[in-house]
Enzyme design. Structure first.
Site, PDB file in Angstrom:
ATOM      1  N   HIS A 163      34.067  66.446  31.872  1.00 10.69           N
ATOM      2  CA  HIS A 163      33.126  65.484  32.437  1.00 10.69           C
ATOM      3  C   HIS A 163      32.025  66.246  33.162  1.00 10.69           C
ATOM      4  CE1 HIS A 163      31.495  61.907  34.192  1.00 10.69           C
ATOM      5  NE2 HIS A 163      31.718  62.324  35.423  1.00 10.69           N
ATOM      6  N   LYS A 187      24.529  63.947  38.737  1.00  9.16           N
ATOM      7  CA  LYS A 187      24.457  64.961  37.670  1.00  9.16           C
ATOM      8  C   LYS A 187      23.374  64.619  36.645  1.00  9.16           C
ATOM      9  CE  LYS A 187      28.783  64.465  36.510  1.00  9.16           C
ATOM     10  NZ  LYS A 187      29.177  63.466  37.526  1.00  9.16           N
ATOM     11  N   ASP A 219      27.371  63.570  30.331  1.00  8.43           N
ATOM     12  CA  ASP A 219      28.576  62.775  30.575  1.00  8.43           C
ATOM     13  C   ASP A 219      29.841  63.438  30.020  1.00  8.43           C
ATOM     14  OD1 ASP A 219      29.849  60.434  31.700  1.00  8.43           O
ATOM     15  OD2 ASP A 219      30.195  59.792  29.637  1.00  8.43           O
ATOM     16  N   ARG A 229      27.562  80.399  52.333  1.00  5.76           N
ATOM     17  CA  ARG A 229      26.175  80.535  52.777  1.00  5.76           C
ATOM     18  C   ARG A 229      25.564  81.882  52.401  1.00  5.76           C
ATOM     19  NH1 ARG A 229      25.362  78.252  58.776  1.00  5.76           N
ATOM     20  NH2 ARG A 229      23.203  78.493  58.048  1.00  5.76           N
TER      21      ARG A 229
END
EC number: 2.7.11.-
Length: 315
Positions: A140, A161, A179, A245
């Protein structure tokens, strides 16, 4: 689930010529990517004859068969042309032995040919069949080609997305699948993703519906498939979630036997995800070429700490 291939598919995708048995192409299935060079079978040794493979005859095999009598060739080719044999391929533009044509007609085996050398057509057929017959896994997500890198964008439903993929397409990148992405392993180090046939070039945007990317943005906005080089996982931002980070928290996700680098990007109102993913792709390419911005920062920081320590010691 593995794919399926007919001889007709092989002919179309490897540019083979059909010499005999054109009506059989759609009926003959190919179940293995291995190609047979039946040298031993021509000598009459059939104990380990791989009849389920496509049989490739080149200069060596055809030259050897010329030393046989007509009856010997017919007997051997009849044994080689089994009902489960998908096809025979004659390389290098060589003439087809009449006995092979007769045996093929008797047992329903198509005879194909090409002007390519044996090595070239063997490579082409193997690569095509490995891709089509490989086991597939559905994922997916959205697959986009960004600066020549295959980036698989994953995340929960509704995280953005498809909208991000649309923005990437507008910025000149190419959509492969939305998808659902069908993933297969091409070789020991390569993972390939493609769209299911029914979803080719389509993108679903909530509030708009399904759009055809190729019709809206042109043929340059789509690709049939691509290697998967990087996974970008989109996560809704929460205060208690710690995100990398500095870029030194390496993660990988494994599909079949291939591990693919993965990064997580927090989704928050106001963040331009398309630009962030573009930057992630460019940074990944820079790292693959030997430049690591995190390492440069660490080196500079260590030099600064060392310099300050020397100054402090002289006070």
């Amino acid at each position: 689930m593995a794919g399926s291939v007919t001889v007709a598919d092989l002919v179309k995708n490897t540019r083979l010529d059909v010499y005999h048995g054109a009506d059989l192409l759609e009926k003959k299935d190919i179940t293995t990517s291995d190609i047979s060079r039946p040298g031993l079978a021509l000598t009459g040794y059939f104990n380990y004859y791989p009849r389920e493979r496509v049989q490739l005859l080149g200069k060596t095999e055809t030259a050897y068969s010329k030393n046989m009598s007509h009856d010997e060739r017919l007997m051997i080719f009849r044994k080689m042309c089994q009902l489960t044999t998908p096809a025979f391929v004659i390389s290098t533009g060589l003439p087809v032995p009449e006995e092979l044509v007769q045996a093929g007609e008797e047992n329903g085996v198509p005879i194909l040919g090409t002007k390519m050398t044996s090595s070239r057509i063997l490579s082409n057929m193997t690569n095509y069949l490995e891709g089509k017959l490989a086991e597939r896994q559905s994922v997916h997500g959205v697959l986009v080609d960004i600066y020549g890198l295959g980036v698989l964008i994953t995340g929960d439903s509704g995280v953005g997305k498809s909208e991000t993929a649309l923005e990437l397409v507008k910025r000149g990148h190419r959509l492969i699948a939305d998808d659902r992405v069908d993933v297969y392993q091409q070789d020991e180090q390569t993972l390939v993703g493609e769209a299911p046939a029914i979803l080719n070039h389509l993108l679903e945007i909530r509030g708009i519906g399904i759009i055809d990317v190729m019709n809206l943005f042109g043929a340059g906005a789509v690709r049939q498939d691509t290697d998967i080089d990087l996974i970008v996982h989109l996560e809704n931002w929460t205060p208690d979630k710690q995100f990398d980070r500095l870029g030194n928290g390496e993660q990988n996700r494994k599909f079949f036997d291939v591990e693919v680098p993965e990064i997580s990007i927090p989704v928050k109102t106001g963040r331009n995800l398309a630009i962030i993913i573009e930057a992630a792709a460019m940074n990944f390419r820079a790292e693959s070429m030997g430049y690591d911005a995190t390492k440069v920062f660490d080196d500079n920081l260590n030099k600064l700490i060392k310099t300050n320590s020397v100054h402090d010691s002289h006070k």
